[in-house]
Design an enzyme around this catalytic site. Structure first.
Site, PDB file in Angstrom:
ATOM      1  N   ARG A  86       0.827  -1.212   0.000  1.00  0.00           N
ATOM      2  CA  ARG A  86       0.000   0.000   0.000  1.00  0.00           C
ATOM      3  C   ARG A  86       0.859   1.260   0.000  1.00  0.00           C
ATOM      4  O   ARG A  86       0.645   2.184  -0.773  1.00  0.00           O
ATOM      5  CB  ARG A  86      -0.932   0.000   1.217  1.00  0.00           C
ATOM      6  CG  ARG A  86      -2.043  -1.039   1.159  1.00  0.00           C
ATOM      7  CD  ARG A  86      -3.002  -0.839   2.325  1.00  0.00           C
ATOM      8  NE  ARG A  86      -4.055  -1.845   2.324  1.00  0.00           N
ATOM      9  CZ  ARG A  86      -3.988  -3.005   2.951  1.00  0.00           C
ATOM     10  NH1 ARG A  86      -2.895  -3.303   3.631  1.00  0.00           N
ATOM     11  NH2 ARG A  86      -4.984  -3.862   2.914  1.00  0.00           N
ATOM     12  N   HIS A  95      -7.218   2.245  13.313  1.00  0.00           N
ATOM     13  CA  HIS A  95      -6.662   1.948  11.992  1.00  0.00           C
ATOM     14  C   HIS A  95      -7.605   1.035  11.219  1.00  0.00           C
ATOM     15  O   HIS A  95      -8.551   0.472  11.767  1.00  0.00           O
ATOM     16  CB  HIS A  95      -5.284   1.287  12.116  1.00  0.00           C
ATOM     17  CG  HIS A  95      -4.187   2.242  12.460  1.00  0.00           C
ATOM     18  ND1 HIS A  95      -3.891   2.588  13.761  1.00  0.00           N
ATOM     19  CD2 HIS A  95      -3.324   2.943  11.688  1.00  0.00           C
ATOM     20  CE1 HIS A  95      -2.888   3.445  13.769  1.00  0.00           C
ATOM     21  NE2 HIS A  95      -2.529   3.684  12.522  1.00  0.00           N
ATOM     22  N   LYS A 113      -4.742  -3.844   9.218  1.00  0.00           N
ATOM     23  CA  LYS A 113      -3.509  -3.628   9.978  1.00  0.00           C
ATOM     24  C   LYS A 113      -3.311  -4.774  10.962  1.00  0.00           C
ATOM     25  O   LYS A 113      -4.209  -5.093  11.744  1.00  0.00           O
ATOM     26  CB  LYS A 113      -3.557  -2.293  10.717  1.00  0.00           C
ATOM     27  CG  LYS A 113      -2.251  -1.939  11.434  1.00  0.00           C
ATOM     28  CD  LYS A 113      -2.286  -0.531  11.983  1.00  0.00           C
ATOM     29  CE  LYS A 113      -1.034  -0.177  12.749  1.00  0.00           C
ATOM     30  NZ  LYS A 113       0.194  -0.263  11.919  1.00  0.00           N
TER      31      LYS A 113
END
Length: 249
Positions: A12, A141, A145
């Site tokens: 990412r 998040h 994650k």
């Protein structure tokens, strides 16, 4: 012109870096490193050891398990490196310290300029409040994650502890029926959901008053921008360990 190698180029953050680099005329992505391959305008290798392209700096947004090997190879090639991967073990951090004796190495658990300014603010207010205020950290998040708490939450907690007269004991989440919160504890709480890029709130809670510091990342581009500033910063530095503190001075 700054010639850059990106480790983890298809992740990412690697893709964010590609976009940022391609949008600027003073930067060139000369090679990428990743376990997978895709059609790209630049060559991609499995490891830095295979790269022959001339570069000025390596930027790493990968996985903790690959950082130690990358750093060893940067030492061998005498290449400055920006380590932006989070969740590093103490053993890997020691490897960074050893490498920094030979090459310029920039490391930060968070590449956001705003987070690092927040750290400066926390270190100024904590000494005035710590005797009377509970301090808690909540981080949010996206649901992909894997590490919790985030490296940034720990970075914020450590920055507070570094200036506290009485060091805080970290409490990671709470459950049960005996959860009184003495002033020598600091709770660190993780939320995971949806596509939240990153949000950190530091709460100072006293009697009848609450002070909150909050940072919200609206896109991953802020981390790519910070990593590129770090790369520009260290490209001609002497060997040593560098961080956002030096960059922001």
């Amino acid at each position: 012109m700054l010639n850059i190698i990106v480790n983890g180029c298809f992740g990412r953050m690697g893709q964010e870096l590609q976009e940022e680099i391609n949008s600027r005329e003073d930067l060139t992505l000369v090679a990428g490193i990743d376990r997978t391959t895709e059609d790209t305008a630049f060559p991609v290798y499995q490891s830095l050891a295979e790269v022959n392209e001339k570069a000025d700096v390596v930027i790493d947004f990968s996985h903790e398990s690959s950082v130690a090997t990358l750093v060893d190879q940067c030492v061998q090639k005498q290449l400055p490196v920006v380590i932006a991967t989070t969740g590093l073990s103490e053993e890997t951090k020691q490897k960074l310290n050893e490498a920094s004796r030979t090459i310029p190495l920039f490391y930060s658990a968070n590449m956001s300029l705003g987070i690092n300014v927040l750290i400066e603010a926390l270190q100024k207010v904590t000494p005035a409040l710590e005797e009377d205020f509970n301090i808690e950290i909540v981080e949010k998040h996206h649901n992909k994650k894997k590490d919790a708490p985030s490296g940034t939450a720990l970075l914020l907690a450590d920055s507070i502890n570094n200036v506290s007269q009485t060091k805080k004991e970290y409490v990671f989440g709470r459950e049960g029926k005996e959860n009184e919160n003495p002033l020598n504890e600091m709770g660190i709480h993780a939320v995971r959901g949806g596509t939240i890029p990153g949000e950190h709130t530091v709460i100072y809670a006293g009697n009848d008053e609450v002070l909150e510091f909050k940072h919200t990342a609206l896109s991953r581009g802020i981390f790519a921008n910070g990593a590129l500033k770090a790369a520009e910063f260290i490209q001609k530095k002497e060997a040593g360990m560098y961080s956002m503190r030096e960059l922001l001075q």
